[in-house]
Design an enzyme around this catalytic site. Structure first.
Site, PDB file in Angstrom:
ATOM      1  CB  SER A   1      -0.984   0.053   1.087  1.00  0.00           C
ATOM      2  OG  SER A   1      -1.711   1.037   1.232  1.00  0.00           O
TER       3      SER A   1
ATOM      4  CE1 TYR B   1      -0.306   4.781  -5.813  1.00  0.00           C
ATOM      5  CE2 TYR B   1      -0.304   6.330  -4.092  1.00  0.00           C
ATOM      6  CZ  TYR B   1       0.400   5.290  -4.664  1.00  0.00           C
ATOM      7  OH  TYR B   1       1.482   4.543  -4.116  1.00  0.00           O
TER       8      TYR B   1
ATOM      9  CE  LYS C   1      -0.253   1.765  -3.827  1.00  0.00           C
ATOM     10  NZ  LYS C   1       0.256   0.636  -4.350  1.00  0.00           N
TER      11      LYS C   1
HETATM   12  N1  LIG Z   1       7.982   5.323  -4.805  1.00  0.00           N
HETATM   13  C1  LIG Z   1       7.106   5.698  -3.952  1.00  0.00           C
HETATM   14  O1  LIG Z   1       7.224   6.770  -3.619  1.00  0.00           O
HETATM   15  C2  LIG Z   1       6.158   4.610  -3.241  1.00  0.00           C
HETATM   16  C3  LIG Z   1       5.679   3.441  -4.166  1.00  0.00           C
HETATM   17  N2  LIG Z   1       4.581   2.864  -3.496  1.00  0.00           N
HETATM   18  C4  LIG Z   1       4.210   1.532  -4.213  1.00  0.00           C
HETATM   19  O2  LIG Z   1       5.169   0.664  -3.912  1.00  0.00           O
HETATM   20  C5  LIG Z   1       5.093  -0.158  -5.414  1.00  0.00           C
HETATM   21  C6  LIG Z   1       6.368  -0.171  -6.050  1.00  0.00           C
HETATM   22  O3  LIG Z   1       6.747   1.426  -6.471  1.00  0.00           O
HETATM   23  P1  LIG Z   1       7.806   1.638  -6.960  1.00  0.00           P
HETATM   24  O4  LIG Z   1       9.165   0.698  -6.781  1.00  0.00           O
HETATM   25  O5  LIG Z   1       8.178   3.138  -6.804  1.00  0.00           O
HETATM   26  O6  LIG Z   1       7.577   1.496  -8.727  1.00  0.00           O
HETATM   27  P2  LIG Z   1       8.435   1.713  -9.880  1.00  0.00           P
HETATM   28  O7  LIG Z   1       7.808   2.265 -10.864  1.00  0.00           O
HETATM   29  O8  LIG Z   1      10.016   1.907  -9.843  1.00  0.00           O
HETATM   30  O9  LIG Z   1       8.267  -0.003 -10.469  1.00  0.00           O
HETATM   31  C7  LIG Z   1       7.032  -0.444 -10.436  1.00  0.00           C
HETATM   32  C8  LIG Z   1       7.160  -2.139 -11.062  1.00  0.00           C
HETATM   33  O10 LIG Z   1       5.795  -2.348 -11.065  1.00  0.00           O
HETATM   34  C9  LIG Z   1       5.751  -2.954 -12.823  1.00  0.00           C
HETATM   35  N3  LIG Z   1       4.251  -2.454 -12.979  1.00  0.00           N
HETATM   36  C10 LIG Z   1       3.713  -1.227 -13.226  1.00  0.00           C
HETATM   37  N4  LIG Z   1       2.545  -1.324 -14.088  1.00  0.00           N
HETATM   38  C11 LIG Z   1       2.512  -2.916 -14.191  1.00  0.00           C
HETATM   39  C12 LIG Z   1       1.427  -3.454 -14.825  1.00  0.00           C
HETATM   40  N5  LIG Z   1       0.301  -2.778 -15.441  1.00  0.00           N
HETATM   41  N6  LIG Z   1       1.583  -4.851 -14.898  1.00  0.00           N
HETATM   42  C13 LIG Z   1       2.393  -5.471 -14.182  1.00  0.00           C
HETATM   43  N7  LIG Z   1       3.685  -4.890 -13.675  1.00  0.00           N
HETATM   44  C14 LIG Z   1       3.644  -3.462 -13.733  1.00  0.00           C
HETATM   45  C15 LIG Z   1       6.612  -1.930 -13.243  1.00  0.00           C
HETATM   46  O11 LIG Z   1       7.329  -2.711 -14.434  1.00  0.00           O
HETATM   47  P3  LIG Z   1       6.702  -2.469 -16.012  1.00  0.00           P
HETATM   48  O12 LIG Z   1       6.348  -0.960 -16.106  1.00  0.00           O
HETATM   49  O13 LIG Z   1       7.583  -3.022 -16.854  1.00  0.00           O
HETATM   50  O14 LIG Z   1       5.361  -3.262 -16.084  1.00  0.00           O
HETATM   51  C16 LIG Z   1       7.984  -2.369 -12.240  1.00  0.00           C
HETATM   52  O15 LIG Z   1       8.578  -3.450 -12.068  1.00  0.00           O
HETATM   53  C17 LIG Z   1       3.922   0.406  -5.994  1.00  0.00           C
HETATM   54  O16 LIG Z   1       2.748  -0.455  -5.834  1.00  0.00           O
HETATM   55  C18 LIG Z   1       3.725   2.009  -5.534  1.00  0.00           C
HETATM   56  O17 LIG Z   1       2.505   2.367  -5.391  1.00  0.00           O
HETATM   57  C19 LIG Z   1       4.077   3.072  -2.296  1.00  0.00           C
HETATM   58  C20 LIG Z   1       4.589   4.311  -1.502  1.00  0.00           C
HETATM   59  C21 LIG Z   1       5.592   5.322  -2.094  1.00  0.00           C
HETATM   60  C1  LIG Z   2       0.662  12.930  14.216  1.00  0.00           C
HETATM   61  C2  LIG Z   2       0.737  12.461  12.518  1.00  0.00           C
HETATM   62  C3  LIG Z   2       1.820  12.793  11.853  1.00  0.00           C
HETATM   63  C4  LIG Z   2       1.719  12.608  10.353  1.00  0.00           C
HETATM   64  C5  LIG Z   2       2.705  12.933   9.527  1.00  0.00           C
HETATM   65  C6  LIG Z   2       2.322  13.134   8.240  1.00  0.00           C
HETATM   66  C7  LIG Z   2       3.018  12.720   7.313  1.00  0.00           C
HETATM   67  C8  LIG Z   2       2.439  12.784   5.825  1.00  0.00           C
HETATM   68  C9  LIG Z   2       3.201  11.980   4.725  1.00  0.00           C
HETATM   69  C10 LIG Z   2       2.357  11.643   3.593  1.00  0.00           C
HETATM   70  C11 LIG Z   2       3.315  10.642   2.641  1.00  0.00           C
HETATM   71  C12 LIG Z   2       2.601  10.198   1.596  1.00  0.00           C
HETATM   72  C13 LIG Z   2       3.719   9.839   0.752  1.00  0.00           C
HETATM   73  C14 LIG Z   2       2.665   8.972  -0.271  1.00  0.00           C
HETATM   74  C15 LIG Z   2       3.917   8.211  -1.329  1.00  0.00           C
HETATM   75  C16 LIG Z   2       3.235   7.601  -2.523  1.00  0.00           C
HETATM   76  O1  LIG Z   2       2.386   6.560  -2.547  1.00  0.00           O
HETATM   77  C17 LIG Z   2       3.584   8.225  -3.544  1.00  0.00           C
HETATM   78  N1  LIG Z   2       4.914   7.954  -3.951  1.00  0.00           N
HETATM   79  C18 LIG Z   2       2.514   8.350  -4.622  1.00  0.00           C
HETATM   80  O2  LIG Z   2       2.492   9.734  -5.029  1.00  0.00           O
END
Ligand SMILES: NC(=O)C1=CN([C@@H]2O[C@H](COP(=O)(O)OP(=O)(O)OC[C@H]3O[C@@H](n4cnc5c(N)ncnc54)[C@H](OP(=O)(O)O)[C@@H]3O)[C@@H](O)[C@H]2O)C=CC1
Ligand SMILES: CCCCCCCCCCCCCCCC(=O)[C@@H](N)CO
Length: 320
Positions: free
Chosen positions: A166, A180, A184
């Site tokens: 998530s 989004y 999540k």
């Molecule tokens: N980076 C961040 O700031 C944060 C990320 N997350 C979550 O963590 C997870 C990983 O994120 P992150 O490492 O940043 O992502 P990346 O974009 O670096 O990697 C995403 C991965 O998912 C694959 N992917 C994307 N779309 C599809 C699809 N339709 N089918 C199959 N595979 C897919 C991509 O490969 P390909 O495109 O080749 O399919 C790749 O391997 C996600 O769920 C994201 O929402 C949560 C919080 C913060």
């Molecule tokens: C007492 C309470 C304390 C609260 C602290 C608040 C901090 C807020 C942080 C929010 C961070 C959100 C990141 C989302 C990441 C993500 O999924 C993205 N990469 C997608 O855009």
């Protein structure tokens, strides 16, 4: 009465302290989204513990490169690393067929890590209906279907590990991340139910709650992310995918329900703990004591978020 409570509590603490970490050595670990970012680091950590790994994503060229990187981290020559190209935003039958093929190659899945996901940003009325559906299809259904695939066998074996990724935006709705955030949040509901359905069978369920993490996906979403969203999210910090991936993997082996990295995320997870399952009794006590005070602090933080929104807000021109 007090004596019974004290004894009961000591038993819980003892159980927690002596809990067994699961082990992936020689077992099949599947990481969706394992070709990039957080998922890639989960896959690297898995082979470092002796697992056979299949990574799942769409782009074959990037998958091949990732397999090479993962292979470099293997600790034995006989470990297998495979990739499977699959679009996880598609229908159930397509995902099911993909997972059949994946198991046919490297055997039954012991650990499923759902990391494939994407964010599309924009205020709610600006997100195209098809994009909102895509976000749900990939982030929610793209996690649900693989879980439905692995559950029957894991339940028979009374063993296995399932990770859902998530976000901090799955604890708190954030400006510019509405659809989004909704997807999540859905994962959290799913993870809580999953934990209740599988805990008695010894299956670990972990919900990853990363803050912003410096990945290719993050760099991409920054391009379309409103300034307001960027500033609010920066309050949670920016983390390295190697740290987030390692923590997520370790938490999953231990069976921690939330996987958190960073102080702000930890505080938010305490405030938003709700009815989520708990295993760590000391954390449970801490949560019970500090929740009220945190709610008060949250008023100040929410006031500040409101201030950020006002600072950047540009009213749109009237359309009629
Ligand atoms: N980076 C961040 O700031 C944060 C990320 N997350 C979550 O963590 C997870 C990983 O994120 P992150 O490492 O940043 O992502 P990346 O974009 O670096 O990697 C995403 C991965 O998912 C694959 N992917 C994307 N779309 C599809 C699809 N339709 N089918 C199959 N595979 C897919 C991509 O490969 P390909 O495109 O080749 O399919 C790749 O391997 C996600 O769920 C994201 O929402 C949560 C919080 C913060
Ligand atoms: C007492 C309470 C304390 C609260 C602290 C608040 C901090 C807020 C942080 C929010 C961070 C959100 C990141 C989302 C990441 C993500 O999924 C993205 N990469 C997608 O855009």
């Amino acid at each position: 009465m007090i004596i019974i409570l004290v004894i009961f509590f000591h038993i819980i603490i003892f159980q927690w302290l002596t809990r067994k970490k699961k082990n992936v050595d020689g077992k099949h670990v599947v990481v969706t989204g394992g070709s990039s970012g957080i998922g890639l680091w989960v896959a690297i950590n898995a082979v470092r513990k002796g697992a056979d790994v299949t990574i799942v994503a769409r782009n074959v060229r990037i998958l091949e490169k990732a397999v090479a990187v993962i292979k470099e981290n293997c600790i034995r020559d006989d470990q297998k690393v495979e990739y499977y190209s699959l679009d996880l935003s598609k229908e159930h039958e397509i995902i099911e067929k993909g997972f059949n093929d994946i198991e046919a190659k490297l055997g039954d899945i012991y650990m499923l890590v759902n990391c494939a996901g994407q964010a599309l940003c924009g205020v709610i009325e600006d997100v195209k209906p098809e994009d909102a559906r895509f976000l749900m299809n990939l982030n929610y259904f793209g996690t649900l279907y693989p879980i439905q695939y692995v559950l029957p066998k894991m339940k028979v074996k009374k063993d296995g590990i399932i990770v859902l990724t998530s976000s901090q935006a799955g604890l708190m709705g954030i400006y510019g991340l509405g659809p989004y955030s909704a997807a999540k949040f859905a994962l959290r509901g799913l993870a809580e139910a999953l934990s209740m359905e599988t805990k008695h069978l010894g299956i670990n369920v972990t919900l990853g709650l990363p803050a912003d993490t410096d990945t290719p996906g993050f760099a991409n979403e920054q391009k379309s992310k409103p300034k307001i969203t960027q500033e609010i999210c920066s309050g949670g910090g920016l983390f390295k995918p190697e740290d987030v991936g390692k923590k997520l993997f370790e938490d999953a082996l231990k069976g921690n329900f939330f996987s958190i990295l960073g102080f702000e995320s930890w505080i938010l997870s305490i405030l938003c703990v709700g009815m989520s399952p708990w295993k760590n009794p000391l954390l449970g006590i801490l949560q019970s004591y500090v929740m009220g005070a945190l709610r008060m602090i949250s008023f100040v933080i929410q006031w500040n978020f409101g201030r950020i929104v006002k600072k950047y807000y540009q009213p749109k021109e009237k359309t009629n």
